[in-house]
Design an enzyme around this catalytic site. Sequence first.
Site, PDB file in Angstrom:
ATOM      1  N   THR A  32       0.868  -1.001  -0.246  1.00  0.00           N
ATOM      2  CA  THR A  32       0.216  -0.096  -0.137  1.00  0.00           C
ATOM      3  C   THR A  32       0.803   1.253  -0.138  1.00  0.00           C
ATOM      4  O   THR A  32       1.643   1.349   0.956  1.00  0.00           O
ATOM      5  CB  THR A  32      -0.787   0.013   1.177  1.00  0.00           C
ATOM      6  N   LYS A 144       4.371  -9.098   3.776  1.00  0.00           N
ATOM      7  CA  LYS A 144       2.976  -8.657   3.718  1.00  0.00           C
ATOM      8  C   LYS A 144       2.071  -9.367   2.810  1.00  0.00           C
ATOM      9  O   LYS A 144       1.748  -9.017   1.486  1.00  0.00           O
ATOM     10  CB  LYS A 144       2.972  -7.048   3.019  1.00  0.00           C
ATOM     11  N   GLU A 176       2.004  -5.667  16.945  1.00  0.00           N
ATOM     12  CA  GLU A 176       1.618  -4.487  15.989  1.00  0.00           C
ATOM     13  C   GLU A 176       0.388  -3.938  15.952  1.00  0.00           C
ATOM     14  O   GLU A 176      -0.413  -4.382  17.165  1.00  0.00           O
ATOM     15  CB  GLU A 176       1.919  -4.849  14.597  1.00  0.00           C
TER      16      GLU A 176
END
Length: 277
Positions: A32, A144, A176
């Site tokens: 992203t 990811k 996280e």
Amino acid sequence: MIEHATLINGRPTDCLSHRDRGLSYGDGVFETLAVIGGRIIDLDPHLSRLRSGLARLSIPAPNERSLRDEIMQLAAGEARAVLKLIVTRGEGGRGYLPPATVEPTRVLSLFQWPDHPERYHLEGIAASVCRLRLSGSPALAGIKHLNRLENVLASMELGDECQEGLLLDGEGSVIEGIASNVFLLTGNALTTPELSRAGVEGITRARILDVATGMGLQTSIKRVSMNDVERAETLFFSNSIIGIWPVRQLENRSYGLNDRVRRLLQAVTPGFNPAAN
Ligand SMILES: Cc1ncc(COP(=O)(O)O)c(C=O)c1O
């Protein structure tokens, strides 16, 4: 924003085969990216994480030149946008085992910049501790990949008052945020959790560690407990779109904001312009 904001394998279309393994098994990775003034922020580190994620999954990397051209084609002229880049293993039949030869699919799409209030940067956000516990998965930790069901479930836990949730693993280690990495700053010591069993090694996380070292902070990547979080002076989340969101409240605990966090925030937050506020 341009009219057709999706390119699949370089062609403007929204159609993807139902046989794509990204759909069947989450067999792929994504990035992203922030587009500011037609430029991609941190393009090289994003492409490098994409390549290493693909290598970990034994998916051939798409041609870098074509990928860069397509990214620039979508980003051109965009003042502020979010560009999502997905690469899957491509089409396959039924069954987990990939075909002997695969043709990876690349999907690039452009989204509107999220209109988060600027006070999230200036005053901090409210966060909660998610009930969901991340499973340990050393084979996938750090990359990811497209399997994000834990993040989907965790985000459904968040109430309207909270902007981010803190994720722990089954052993109680802090990993996280739902869509971000987390940092603890106490005095001169900046800590972020180690991600060998779960979590995504964020591009912004790496930037923050670099900038912090340049600022003379002592950085460490290690196991973090909820006790560490409660004892920290300041806490913040990071990703490529929000940059840094300081935390003002986590459950019943309030946190302050200090100049060191503000300096890190200014250095890594895309398009952040405090003078405009
Ligand atoms: C689960 C998760 N962790 C961490 C991050 C931060 O990654 P980056 O800094 O590369 O945006 C993200 C970003 O979306 C994420 O979804």
